[in-house]
Design an enzyme around this catalytic site. Structure first.
Site, PDB file in Angstrom:
ATOM      1  N   ASP A   1      -4.153  -0.772  10.045  1.00 19.38           N
ATOM      2  CA  ASP A   1      -5.306  -0.020  10.546  1.00 19.38           C
ATOM      3  C   ASP A   1      -6.538  -0.309   9.701  1.00 19.38           C
ATOM      4  OD1 ASP A   1      -4.713   1.239   8.185  1.00 19.38           O
ATOM      5  OD2 ASP A   1      -4.012   3.110   9.109  1.00 19.38           O
TER       6      ASP A   1
ATOM      7  N   ASP B   1      -8.021   1.525   7.357  1.00 24.89           N
ATOM      8  CA  ASP B   1      -7.822   1.805   5.930  1.00 24.89           C
ATOM      9  C   ASP B   1      -7.070   0.663   5.254  1.00 24.89           C
ATOM     10  OD1 ASP B   1      -9.188   4.158   5.888  1.00 24.89           O
ATOM     11  OD2 ASP B   1      -7.423   5.425   6.204  1.00 24.89           O
TER      12      ASP B   1
ATOM     13  N   GLU C   1       0.835  -1.197   0.000  1.00 15.61           N
ATOM     14  CA  GLU C   1       0.000   0.000   0.000  1.00 15.61           C
ATOM     15  C   GLU C   1       0.877   1.257   0.000  1.00 15.61           C
ATOM     16  OE1 GLU C   1      -2.885   2.377   3.168  1.00 15.61           O
ATOM     17  OE2 GLU C   1      -2.409   0.262   3.507  1.00 15.61           O
TER      18      GLU C   1
ATOM     19  N   ASP D   1      -1.290  -1.437   5.614  1.00 19.58           N
ATOM     20  CA  ASP D   1      -1.173  -0.936   6.991  1.00 19.58           C
ATOM     21  C   ASP D   1      -2.065  -1.744   7.931  1.00 19.58           C
ATOM     22  OD1 ASP D   1       0.520   0.948   6.002  1.00 19.58           O
ATOM     23  OD2 ASP D   1      -0.939   2.599   6.023  1.00 19.58           O
TER      24      ASP D   1
END
Length: 621
Positions: free
Chosen positions: A483, A485, A408, A481
């Site tokens: 998280d 997102d 990403e 990541d």
């Protein structure tokens, strides 16, 4: 010339010509029954209970009866020169005379005005004069018995019971209520159990019964068939149709004009296709679906079964075999007659109409995708392997011990390139959230740069073009990541592979990396936590006791030092990977779940949220 040759198909065209003449009497309202009998010696008998062919002296040939002129003279039929028939399957009055000319022997009986007349022919030549052979109280109509000429069709030429039986059944479908009596000598049937020896065939539902039989066993897209009848304006004829859509690509249109089959289609089929195509697109515009503009007539009829029966005056065909209708006006008449009915059918059942529209749009998107894949394949067929410019490939040529990380963002990609093992690990940075392929049009999928980069890097192709042997890496690892997102991006990527490369998942080669979300340290002691639960577990375990614990939260992979990324996420000796597998959940299979959560309809996701809201925890409101 008139029957298209001397092969098996032409031989059966002789039978069709006589049956069509009998059907003309039915359509005109003068007959209710047709009998077709096949006996030994390749002898075929066809009889109707209509008015009977005229037997009076012919006005132009004083020494011949009208019957003899019709049987021996081309273009002598009176179907279009008088009011005998409003619509007719015959053409130019040549059918009966051609059959007679190509028959080794033909005998005919006509019952008119309570008198039975008979005459015999051999290869088109009268063997006697028309004779009165008796009186009858209730018999009427025409009975023709003939044997095809073996000098024309060959010694081995023979009518096939299965072909004739299918022809007879199709005629019964085309005029609701007409009775066709089929008889066949038992010795001609052999081992064919699909053809009965005797059967009285009648279909009250007409072509709707025909369609129901033709699509039996298929999974239908629409619960009911689109069917109807319409009288054409100004006494030009009539029209009947029935259409059903189903979930495979074995589409068909069985069309007829004046009960004559038109296997090569023609202007009446064009009118049908245009009516359905325009009706579908206009309905899409009415409900605000902009993708309806993609639909073509092929998309609308791609998995449809249709039966169309048109009756018009003086039809024009391409060739005497009448396999294609050429009447220009028929396209407009059929379109106008069907279009209004189709609009009402769609608007009368919105749920079914929306389901059909969605399916048709999917057909359009699939067509566009295949066309674009062909274009790409054509353009790159002679080129060398082309890899994305952002790809940092590994040096090993073996796919077994190599892996590619889909990372990403460019920042994370930079760290991953420094952290990797250059021999076995390749890095492909992706920019932000990729396209949701479950809700995007095929055109957008092909135009998306990130997806194009993934496909080029892996080298396998997509969907039915996928080739596992062409996969350039042993593992495909999604690294985002830790998280929310990152989880969203991972979901989009998994959806892409599930829809476009499911074989990659089936072969167990798709993985998720497990990067840490937190770094915990106290003195020289360092540990990494995947999520909040893991962090709490470390604080209560390894970091319990005195002393302050420094807790750092990574904002993303790009914030991690290359050494940290290698140690926690990329080193095969230390990392954790999750393999992506297919597993049905409760009462929902994977396909339904993907469609519900990632598909085009937001209301399905809203319903999922409502159904599962009680299980949500730790929401920041």
């Amino acid at each position: 010339m008139y029957i298209g040759g001397t092969d098996d198909r032409a031989l059966h065209h002789l039978a069709a010509e006589i049956i069509d003449n009998a059907m003309d009497e039915v359509v005109a309202g003068h007959a209710t029954r047709i009998e077709v009998s096949l006996s030994g010696g390749n002898c075929l008998t066809i009889e109707d209970n209509g008015r009977g062919i005229p037997i009076d002296p012919h006005p132009k040939f004083k020494d011949k009866s009208a019957l003899e002129v019709i049987l021996t003279t081309l273009h002598s039929g009176g179907k279009f020169g008088s009011k005998a028939y409003t619509t007719s399957g015959g053409l130019h009055g040549v059918g009966l005379s051609v059959v007679n000319a190509l028959a080794e022997r033909l005998s005919i009986e006509v019952a008119r005005d309570r008198i039975v007349y008979a005459q015999n022919y051999a290869r088109g030549v009268p063997q006697d004069k028309l004779q009165e052979i008796g009186k009858t109280a209730n018999r009427r109509g025409t009975r023709i018995q003939f044997i095809p000429d073996t000098e024309i069709f060959g010694e081995k030429a023979a009518f096939k019971p299965a072909t004739l039986y299918k022809m007879v059944r199709s005629k019964a479908y085309l005029f609701a209520g007409v009775e066709l009596r089929w008889r066949c000598a038992a010795e001609l049937l052999g081992a064919d159990s699909t053809v009965p020896e005797n059967e009285n065939i009648c279909f009250p539902g007409g072509i709707a019964d025909y369609l129901e039989t033709a699509i039996a066993g298929r999974t239908l897209i629409t619960d009911t068939a689109f069917r109807g009848r319409e009288t054409l304006p100004n006494g030009r004829g009539s029209l009947e149709w029935a259409i059903s859509w189903y979930g495979d690509a074995d589409a068909f249109i069985h069309s007829y004009c004046n009960t004559v089959p038109t296997p090569q289609g023609g202007t009446h089929e064009s009118g049908l296709r245009t009516a359905i195509h325009r009706g579908m697109r206009n309905y899409g515009q009415l409900v605000g679906n902009k993708k309806a503009a993609l639909i073509t007539a092929d998309d609308a009829m791609n998995s449809a079964g249709a039966v169309l029966s048109l009756f018009i005056r003086e039809p024009e065909f391409q060739g005497q075999t009448k396999e294609k209708l050429a009447t220009t006006e028929a396209a407009r008449l059929v379109e106008n007659a069907i279009r209004d009915h189709f609009d009402h059918w769609l608007s009368g059942n919105p749920a079914m109409a929306n389901k059909l529209l969605d399916w048709t749009i999917n057909q359009a998107e699939e067509r566009i995708r295949k066309r674009q894949e062909k274009e790409v394949s054509r353009k790159t067929a002679t080129r060398k392997l082309r890899l994305p410019g952002k790809l940092a490939d590994c040096s090993s040529n073996s796919a077994d011990d190599t892996e590619i990380f889909l990372v990403e963002g460019d920042s994370a990609g930079g760290s991953a390139k420094q952290a990797r093992n250059r021999k076995t690990q390749a890095i492909l940075p992706l920019r932000g959230k990729i396209l949701n392929v479950a809700s995007a049009a095929a055109g957008k999928l092909q135009a998306n740069q990130e997806i194009s980069d993934i496909v080029q890097a892996l080298g396998t192709g997509m969907r039915d073009k996928y080739t596992d042997a062409e996969l350039r890496y042993g593992k495909v690892i999604i690294m985002t990541d830790a998280d929310v997102d990152g989880a969203h991006i991972a979901s989009l990527l998994i959806t892409f592979f599930y829809r476009q490369m499911p074989q990659l998942i089936d072969s167990g080669k798709l993985y998720l990396a497990m990067p840490p979300l937190y770094r915990l340290s106290r003195g020289s002691k360092v540990a990494y936590a995947r999520d909040d639960a893991h962090k709490d577990m470390l604080l209560e375990g390894e970091f319990s006791g005195r002393g302050k614990v420094d807790i750092g939260r990574f904002k993303g992979l790009g914030e991690m030092m290359p050494a940290q990324l290698r140690e926690t996420t990329m080193d095969p000796a230390k990392r954790n990977l999750l393999r992506v597998v297919l597993s049905d959940v409760a009462d929902r299979n994977t396909a339904d779940l993907v469609e519900q959560l990632m598909g085009k309809k937001a209301e399905l996701r809203f319903r999922f949220i409502q159904d599962h809201a009680a299980f949500a925890q730790n929401l920041d409101i």
